[in-house]
Structure formats: C-alpha cells, structure tokens
Write a protein that holds these residues in place. Structure first.
Motif, PDB file in Angstrom:
ATOM      1  N   GLY A 198       1.438  -1.012  -0.189  1.00  0.00           N
ATOM      2  CA  GLY A 198       0.011   0.352   0.108  1.00  0.00           C
ATOM      3  C   GLY A 198       0.813   1.231   0.102  1.00  0.00           C
ATOM      4  N   VAL A 199       1.528   1.467  -1.028  1.00  0.00           N
ATOM      5  CA  VAL A 199       1.967   2.733  -1.505  1.00  0.00           C
ATOM      6  C   VAL A 199       1.977   4.073  -1.365  1.00  0.00           C
ATOM      7  N   GLY A 200       0.420   4.500  -2.291  1.00  0.00           N
ATOM      8  CA  GLY A 200      -0.256   5.276  -2.399  1.00  0.00           C
ATOM      9  C   GLY A 200      -1.179   5.118  -3.927  1.00  0.00           C
ATOM     10  N   SER A 201      -0.602   4.358  -4.705  1.00  0.00           N
ATOM     11  CA  SER A 201      -0.718   3.543  -5.791  1.00  0.00           C
ATOM     12  C   SER A 201      -1.763   2.398  -6.326  1.00  0.00           C
ATOM     13  N   GLY A 202      -2.805   3.366  -6.705  1.00  0.00           N
ATOM     14  CA  GLY A 202      -4.174   2.209  -6.659  1.00  0.00           C
ATOM     15  C   GLY A 202      -3.082   0.503  -7.682  1.00  0.00           C
ATOM     16  N   SER A 203      -2.978   1.324  -8.775  1.00  0.00           N
ATOM     17  CA  SER A 203      -2.244   0.184  -9.711  1.00  0.00           C
ATOM     18  C   SER A 203      -0.994  -0.358  -9.357  1.00  0.00           C
ATOM     19  N   MET A 204      -0.181  -0.226  -8.385  1.00  0.00           N
ATOM     20  CA  MET A 204       1.323  -0.746  -7.968  1.00  0.00           C
ATOM     21  C   MET A 204       0.941  -1.739  -6.761  1.00  0.00           C
ATOM     22  N   MET A 205      -0.437  -1.056  -6.063  1.00  0.00           N
ATOM     23  CA  MET A 205      -0.645  -1.573  -4.604  1.00  0.00           C
ATOM     24  C   MET A 205      -1.026  -3.288  -4.926  1.00  0.00           C
ATOM     25  N   SER A 206      -1.938  -3.380  -6.415  1.00  0.00           N
ATOM     26  CA  SER A 206      -3.127  -4.415  -6.692  1.00  0.00           C
ATOM     27  C   SER A 206      -2.091  -5.170  -7.469  1.00  0.00           C
ATOM     28  N   ALA A 207      -1.021  -4.289  -8.041  1.00  0.00           N
ATOM     29  CA  ALA A 207       0.398  -5.466  -8.671  1.00  0.00           C
ATOM     30  C   ALA A 207       0.586  -5.753  -7.815  1.00  0.00           C
ATOM     31  N   ALA A 208       2.091  -5.497  -6.775  1.00  0.00           N
ATOM     32  CA  ALA A 208       2.123  -5.894  -6.018  1.00  0.00           C
ATOM     33  C   ALA A 208       1.073  -7.537  -5.376  1.00  0.00           C
ATOM     34  N   SER A 209       0.168  -7.048  -4.632  1.00  0.00           N
ATOM     35  CA  SER A 209      -0.774  -8.435  -3.880  1.00  0.00           C
ATOM     36  C   SER A 209      -0.943  -8.703  -4.764  1.00  0.00           C
ATOM     37  N   ALA A 210      -1.405  -9.377  -6.021  1.00  0.00           N
ATOM     38  CA  ALA A 210      -1.639  -9.962  -7.159  1.00  0.00           C
ATOM     39  C   ALA A 210      -0.453 -10.406  -7.190  1.00  0.00           C
ATOM     40  N   SER A 211       0.463 -10.667  -7.393  1.00  0.00           N
ATOM     41  CA  SER A 211       1.720 -11.522  -7.696  1.00  0.00           C
ATOM     42  C   SER A 211       1.850 -11.737  -5.877  1.00  0.00           C
ATOM     43  N   LEU A 212       1.590 -11.456  -4.867  1.00  0.00           N
ATOM     44  CA  LEU A 212       2.060 -12.327  -3.719  1.00  0.00           C
ATOM     45  C   LEU A 212       0.617 -12.897  -3.678  1.00  0.00           C
ATOM     46  N   VAL A 213      -0.537 -12.868  -3.588  1.00  0.00           N
ATOM     47  CA  VAL A 213      -1.546 -13.947  -3.895  1.00  0.00           C
ATOM     48  C   VAL A 213      -1.355 -15.329  -4.751  1.00  0.00           C
ATOM     49  N   ALA A 214      -0.859 -15.036  -6.415  1.00  0.00           N
ATOM     50  CA  ALA A 214      -0.448 -15.967  -6.643  1.00  0.00           C
ATOM     51  C   ALA A 214       0.568 -16.802  -6.448  1.00  0.00           C
ATOM     52  N   SER A 215       1.530 -16.599  -5.313  1.00  0.00           N
ATOM     53  CA  SER A 215       2.695 -16.875  -4.732  1.00  0.00           C
ATOM     54  C   SER A 215       2.411 -18.219  -3.866  1.00  0.00           C
ATOM     55  N   MET A 216       1.439 -17.548  -3.251  1.00  0.00           N
ATOM     56  CA  MET A 216       0.594 -17.471  -2.320  1.00  0.00           C
ATOM     57  C   MET A 216      -0.845 -17.448  -1.920  1.00  0.00           C
ATOM     58  N   PRO A 217      -1.562 -18.720  -2.543  1.00  0.00           N
ATOM     59  CA  PRO A 217      -2.944 -18.278  -3.129  1.00  0.00           C
ATOM     60  C   PRO A 217      -3.683 -19.156  -1.176  1.00  0.00           C
ATOM     61  N   ASP A 218      -3.091 -19.344  -0.706  1.00  0.00           N
ATOM     62  CA  ASP A 218      -3.801 -20.380   0.960  1.00  0.00           C
ATOM     63  C   ASP A 218      -4.426 -18.933   1.804  1.00  0.00           C
TER      64      ASP A 218
END
Length: 263
Positions: A198-218
């Motif tokens: 959550g750095v203050g950019s919606g697109s950056m937050m979405s990209a980072a969190s989605a990548s983490l979810v892809a790595s750890m979907p549980d």
C-alpha cells in the motif's frame, strides 16, 4: 467526442480481453518464481501500442489528444470501485488489523525513504531543483498536487514530479509485480510485504498484492486485507506525512548538500 469515447471503450475492452487471455505467466529465475499478471500485460500492450510507429488509422484515434485528456481527467471515477473493494477486503479482518494497527502507522515513516535515499542520489547525478519534485514521495496525485500548487508544473520542481509521475504510471505496476515475489522468495514475511504494497498507488498496490496472492493463494484474504488497509491508511495519512515530515526533511537535506536554500 462521443465517437472518440466509443473508440476508447472498445480499446479498453480489447486490452482487458487480450490480457486475460494471456493469463498469469510464470518466469523462473533460479529458485525464484515470478508471476507475470494480466495487469502487467495490459500495461505493456498499452505502452507498446502508444509508440509513434503504431499511431496510424484506428490507433491514432485511440491515442488522440482528446482521449488522453479525457482519460486523465476521469481516472478518479475508474478508481472509485477499487476504493470500495479495498473496504470490502478490510472488513472481514478488521479485528486482526486493529490489533496491530500501530505497525500500519509506523510504516508510514517509510514514505520518508524517497527523501533520505532518493534526494542524495538525485543530487549526485546532477539534478538540482528537479530533485525536489522527483524525490517528494513516489510522485502520485498528492505529490503532484503539492508541487503544482507551490511551484507550478512549468518550474524545475514541476518537471521533476511530472517525470516521476509518468515513470511510475508506465513502469510502477510492472516493477512491483516482479519485486514483491522476489522479496517473498528472499524470506520476508508475506504479511509485511502485503502491508508494504500500500504505497499510495492503486495500480502498484494491486500488482504487488496480486503477485503475492499468485505465490501464496491460500493466504489470499489476508494479503488483500493487509494491502488494502495499508493503501487506505497511506491515502489518508500520506498528505500529512509529506507536509509535516517529508517537506521539512527535504528542505534541510537539500540546503545541506547543495548549499542552496529551497524556496
């Protein structure tokens, strides 16, 4: 205008469909697996089609000045559903988030890193007043508004912040989608990385969190909740952190390193 809007809408739908058709792709770098998300492909395709060589016929109409102005002007309305989604992600984990709420507040001090680390580097490579705009945060809407009001965008400071804004828009989501799983593979806890998304950019937050979810979907719900809470808090406290902490610190460091008083 209506015709240009129709072209723009068709273009957006085609880009979304193409990116979703590509889906999530994995790139293996040694022991690190990096997930390339549809969002990243959408950004890259849009950037590629914006090159001058493609600006002919239909694409010239898509990247017309009127469409560009329309997109920048009404971007906020596109982001509103995303902000609502943040709240929906946070709600189920609100007790857990409140129990460690002080950590979310302390992490706001990380926004000073652009001044502490970025300003010396900017001055070292030859920037002067441009460095003021380029290192005051990550160059999103808050910093853009502050610099434009205080110095105008035609000033050296304005050119610094608008350059960072453009770079962040073009490459921010791509960088964060790659950087987050790299840090996860390095052993950093996923909760910490979700908060840092959550750095203050919606697109950056979405990209980072989605990548983490892809790595750890549980841990999808936890990742999205932490990232959304951090993003909301950054959006709320970011302006105060910038004005009362980042600006005085930047003024002091700039004068110390250049011997010039920032106006």
């Amino acid at each position: 205008m209506k015709r240009n809007f129709l072209y723009l809408l068709i273009f957006v739908l085609v880009i979304i469909f193409t990116a979703e058709m590509i889906g999530v792709q994995s790139v293996q770098l040694g022991s690190i697996s990096i997930g390339i998300l549809p969002l990243v492909f959408a950004v890259l395709i849009t950037m590629a089609l914006g090159l001058k060589v493609f600006r002919k016929g239909f694409w010239k109409k898509i990247y017309s000045e009127s469409n560009i102005n329309f997109s920048s002007k009404y971007l906020l309305f596109i982001m509103l559903p995303l902000m609502a989604r943040y709240g929906a992600d946070v709600a189920p984990h609100i007790r857990e988030i409140l129990s460690i709420g002080w950590v979310f507040i302390i992490q706001e001090l990380g926004n000073l890193g652009t001044v502490l680390l970025g300003l010396p580097v900017a001055i070292l490579i030859g920037l002067r007043r441009e460095a003021i705009g380029a290192t005051l945060g990550i160059g999103r809407e808050g910093e853009l508004a502050y610099i434009s009001e205080k110095y105008t965008l035609d000033s050296d400071e304005g050119r610094g912040v608008i350059s960072l804004y453009i770079i962040g828009t073009l490459f921010g989501a791509v960088f964060f989608s790659v950087f987050a799983p790299v840090l996860l593979a390095a052993g950093i806890r996923v909760e910490a990385l979700a908060m840092a998304s959550g750095v203050g950019s919606g697109s950056m937050m979405s990209a980072a969190s989605a990548s983490l979810v892809a790595s750890m979907p549980d841990l999808q719900s936890t990742i999205l909740a932490y990232a959304s809470a951090s993003q909301l808090l950054t959006s709320f406290l970011g302006t105060f952190t910038m004005i009362f902490l980042a600006v005085p610190l930047q003024r002091f460091m700039y004068k110390l390193m250049t011997g010039r008083q920032k106006q």
